[in-house]
Scaffold this motif. Structure first.
Motif, PDB file in Angstrom:
ATOM      1  N   MET A 218     -19.377  32.410 -21.856  1.00  0.00           N
ATOM      2  CA  MET A 218     -19.795  33.690 -22.404  1.00  0.00           C
ATOM      3  C   MET A 218     -18.965  34.841 -21.828  1.00  0.00           C
ATOM      4  O   MET A 218     -18.395  34.731 -20.738  1.00  0.00           O
ATOM      5  CB  MET A 218     -21.275  33.938 -22.084  1.00  0.00           C
ATOM      6  CG  MET A 218     -22.230  32.973 -22.757  1.00  0.00           C
ATOM      7  SD  MET A 218     -22.298  33.257 -24.528  1.00  0.00           S
ATOM      8  CE  MET A 218     -23.176  31.767 -25.039  1.00  0.00           C
ATOM      9  N   PRO A 219     -18.913  35.972 -22.538  1.00  0.00           N
ATOM     10  CA  PRO A 219     -18.256  37.169 -21.987  1.00  0.00           C
ATOM     11  C   PRO A 219     -18.891  37.560 -20.650  1.00  0.00           C
ATOM     12  O   PRO A 219     -20.108  37.513 -20.486  1.00  0.00           O
ATOM     13  CB  PRO A 219     -18.513  38.233 -23.062  1.00  0.00           C
ATOM     14  CG  PRO A 219     -18.740  37.468 -24.315  1.00  0.00           C
ATOM     15  CD  PRO A 219     -19.418  36.197 -23.903  1.00  0.00           C
ATOM     16  N   GLN A 220     -18.059  37.945 -19.718  1.00  0.00           N
ATOM     17  CA  GLN A 220     -18.520  38.291 -18.366  1.00  0.00           C
ATOM     18  C   GLN A 220     -18.962  39.752 -18.294  1.00  0.00           C
ATOM     19  O   GLN A 220     -18.597  40.575 -19.123  1.00  0.00           O
ATOM     20  CB  GLN A 220     -17.386  38.061 -17.368  1.00  0.00           C
ATOM     21  CG  GLN A 220     -16.836  36.646 -17.343  1.00  0.00           C
ATOM     22  CD  GLN A 220     -17.725  35.690 -16.587  1.00  0.00           C
ATOM     23  OE1 GLN A 220     -18.279  36.039 -15.544  1.00  0.00           O
ATOM     24  NE2 GLN A 220     -17.881  34.477 -17.103  1.00  0.00           N
ATOM     25  N   GLY A 221     -19.741  40.058 -17.265  1.00  0.00           N
ATOM     26  CA  GLY A 221     -20.012  41.446 -16.909  1.00  0.00           C
ATOM     27  C   GLY A 221     -21.268  42.063 -17.469  1.00  0.00           C
ATOM     28  O   GLY A 221     -21.552  43.234 -17.197  1.00  0.00           O
ATOM     29  N   GLY A 222     -22.064  41.322 -18.232  1.00  0.00           N
ATOM     30  CA  GLY A 222     -23.279  41.892 -18.783  1.00  0.00           C
ATOM     31  C   GLY A 222     -24.366  42.061 -17.732  1.00  0.00           C
ATOM     32  O   GLY A 222     -24.452  41.279 -16.776  1.00  0.00           O
ATOM     33  N   ASP A 223     -25.184  43.083 -17.898  1.00  0.00           N
ATOM     34  CA  ASP A 223     -26.344  43.249 -17.021  1.00  0.00           C
ATOM     35  C   ASP A 223     -27.463  42.285 -17.418  1.00  0.00           C
ATOM     36  O   ASP A 223     -28.172  41.755 -16.564  1.00  0.00           O
ATOM     37  CB  ASP A 223     -26.873  44.688 -17.107  1.00  0.00           C
ATOM     38  CG  ASP A 223     -25.846  45.707 -16.659  1.00  0.00           C
ATOM     39  OD1 ASP A 223     -25.182  45.468 -15.642  1.00  0.00           O
ATOM     40  OD2 ASP A 223     -25.697  46.735 -17.343  1.00  0.00           O
ATOM     41  N   VAL A 224     -27.628  42.121 -18.736  1.00  0.00           N
ATOM     42  CA  VAL A 224     -28.657  41.236 -19.271  1.00  0.00           C
ATOM     43  C   VAL A 224     -28.057  40.438 -20.421  1.00  0.00           C
ATOM     44  O   VAL A 224     -27.399  41.004 -21.302  1.00  0.00           O
ATOM     45  CB  VAL A 224     -29.886  42.026 -19.774  1.00  0.00           C
ATOM     46  CG1 VAL A 224     -30.946  41.076 -20.337  1.00  0.00           C
ATOM     47  CG2 VAL A 224     -30.481  42.889 -18.673  1.00  0.00           C
ATOM     48  N   TYR A 225     -28.312  39.129 -20.426  1.00  0.00           N
ATOM     49  CA  TYR A 225     -27.912  38.250 -21.519  1.00  0.00           C
ATOM     50  C   TYR A 225     -29.175  37.882 -22.285  1.00  0.00           C
ATOM     51  O   TYR A 225     -30.127  37.331 -21.708  1.00  0.00           O
ATOM     52  CB  TYR A 225     -27.204  37.000 -20.979  1.00  0.00           C
ATOM     53  CG  TYR A 225     -25.825  37.329 -20.442  1.00  0.00           C
ATOM     54  CD1 TYR A 225     -24.686  37.031 -21.161  1.00  0.00           C
ATOM     55  CD2 TYR A 225     -25.682  37.995 -19.219  1.00  0.00           C
ATOM     56  CE1 TYR A 225     -23.419  37.376 -20.681  1.00  0.00           C
ATOM     57  CE2 TYR A 225     -24.432  38.347 -18.730  1.00  0.00           C
ATOM     58  CZ  TYR A 225     -23.301  38.030 -19.471  1.00  0.00           C
ATOM     59  OH  TYR A 225     -22.054  38.377 -19.005  1.00  0.00           O
ATOM     60  N   VAL A 226     -29.222  38.239 -23.570  1.00  0.00           N
ATOM     61  CA  VAL A 226     -30.442  38.125 -24.359  1.00  0.00           C
ATOM     62  C   VAL A 226     -30.296  37.008 -25.392  1.00  0.00           C
ATOM     63  O   VAL A 226     -29.301  36.944 -26.121  1.00  0.00           O
ATOM     64  CB  VAL A 226     -30.748  39.449 -25.086  1.00  0.00           C
ATOM     65  CG1 VAL A 226     -32.059  39.343 -25.848  1.00  0.00           C
ATOM     66  CG2 VAL A 226     -30.788  40.608 -24.101  1.00  0.00           C
ATOM     67  N   LEU A 227     -31.305  36.157 -25.450  1.00  0.00           N
ATOM     68  CA  LEU A 227     -31.369  35.103 -26.461  1.00  0.00           C
ATOM     69  C   LEU A 227     -32.666  35.265 -27.234  1.00  0.00           C
ATOM     70  O   LEU A 227     -33.756  35.028 -26.702  1.00  0.00           O
ATOM     71  CB  LEU A 227     -31.323  33.726 -25.813  1.00  0.00           C
ATOM     72  CG  LEU A 227     -30.052  33.402 -25.021  1.00  0.00           C
ATOM     73  CD1 LEU A 227     -30.407  32.949 -23.614  1.00  0.00           C
ATOM     74  CD2 LEU A 227     -29.235  32.336 -25.719  1.00  0.00           C
ATOM     75  N   THR A 228     -32.566  35.710 -28.481  1.00  0.00           N
ATOM     76  CA  THR A 228     -33.740  35.964 -29.300  1.00  0.00           C
ATOM     77  C   THR A 228     -33.932  34.833 -30.305  1.00  0.00           C
ATOM     78  O   THR A 228     -33.133  34.662 -31.226  1.00  0.00           O
ATOM     79  CB  THR A 228     -33.599  37.295 -30.050  1.00  0.00           C
ATOM     80  OG1 THR A 228     -33.337  38.342 -29.117  1.00  0.00           O
ATOM     81  CG2 THR A 228     -34.859  37.619 -30.832  1.00  0.00           C
TER      82      THR A 228
END
Length: 330
Positions: A218-228
């Motif tokens: 996955m792309p790096q650097g996110g604060d939150v990774y969301v799976l809906t």
């Protein structure tokens, strides 16, 4: 058995819409919809007994409060799920193979349609009735409840994993309401026949679109990774693989947020969740999960389930994961 099919036919012919617009006589409705007047009259009479329509005069009908649910402009967009020219017909076809699914424990979709589910997403003459569009409608319906159930404003970069298509994504909802937020939308081109590109509107300059498999890094650097409503589409092993990719990208300080229903034996009002638990098996070989099952797949992916928060939407929870050992378990 007749009731559900009668409602589907009325929805496909858009009878509630036509009647609400002023075409109330059976003869006129038959001409408008290309139907047999006698049989259409029988259908309307039957649905009036069920409370969907009300016969105001012989051969003349009005829409009831119940019937309003089946109009195209109702916020729930239920009519499109029932329309037999789109995804609704495919869903009905696999449901008819429930016995096969119970015996084998596998999806029946390819047996019915000759292609696996995700490979079949371009087979909709009317894009408005496609699976992806219906899911976007669904997200718009519960998006505000999700937005109000978490402190999204404290985060600068949200990665929406498998979020869907454009304006129908949770990310679109969040970026619209939090102008200081940026987002990355990860969509698998095998799963979305219609790309989000060009449909993000005024928030497009704050959103990066990444097209890749959900099983790739996955792309790096996110604060939150969301799976809906993503993990429910996959079996145990594949759900763990997707979670692990999110965990790798989130690192020790990021969070993974799963938005799904939680199965509970103690809640006797979960009829639609129990229904979905069967349908998702027939369509994709997936499943709805209990809280303990969510905890197990998180642990297998190197994550610790640290919180579960109910939302205002029916049985939908925000399930929060952090790097194992970082937080306190829920």
């Amino acid at each position: 058995m007749m009731g559900p099919w009668a409602v589907r036919v009325a929805s496909t012919l858009r009878l509630p819409d036509h009647i609400a617009a002023g075409t109330t006589k059976v003869s006129e409705l038959a001409q408008l919809t290309g139907s047999d007047p006698d049989v259409l009259g029988r259908l309307l009479r039957y649905l009036s007994v069920l409370g969907v329509f009300r016969e105001e005069a012989p051969g003349e009908y009005q829409v009831t409060e119940l019937g309003e649910f089946f109009r195209d402009d109702h916020p729930m967009k239920l009519r499109r799920f029932l329309d037999q020219n789109g995804f609704g017909a495919k869903l009905d076809a696999v449901t008819a193979r429930l016995e096969q699914g119970v015996r084998t424990g596998r999806t029946v979709y390819e047996d019915v349609f000759g292609r696996r589910f995700w490979e079949d997403q371009d087979d909709y003459p009317d894009p408005e009735l496609s699976f992806n569009t219906l899911m976007a409608d669904h997200t718009r319906w519960f998006g505000p409840d999700i937005r109000d159930s978490f402190d999204w404003g404290a985060h600068k970069l949200i990665v929406d994993v498998g979020g869907g298509t454009g304006a129908g994504t949770l990310l679109h909802e969040l970026l619209t309401h939090f102008p200081g937020m940026r987002g990355i939308l990860v969509e698998d081109p095998r799963e979305t026949a219609t790309s989000a590109a060009g449909s993000l509107g005024p928030i497009g300059d704050r959103c990066t679109l990444v097209r890749q498999s959900l099983f790739d890094p996955m792309p790096q650097g996110g604060d939150v990774y969301v799976l809906t409503n993503i993990l429910r589409n996959w079996n145990q092993q594949d759900a763990i693989r997707i979670l692990r990719r999110c965990a790798e990208a989130a690192g020790p300080d990021g969070d993974v947020l799963v938005l799904e229903r939680i199965l509970s034996a103690e809640d006797q009002h979960q009829i639609h969740v129990a229904d979905a638990n069967l349908r998702i098996l027939l369509l994709l070989g997936g499943k709805e999960r209990t809280l303990e099952e969510f905890r197990e797949i998180g642990r297998a992916a190197g994550l610790e389930l640290t919180a579960t928060t109910p939302t205002g939407y029916s049985h939908m929870y925000l399930i929060r994961y952090s790097a194992a050992g970082r937080g306190h378990q829920a």
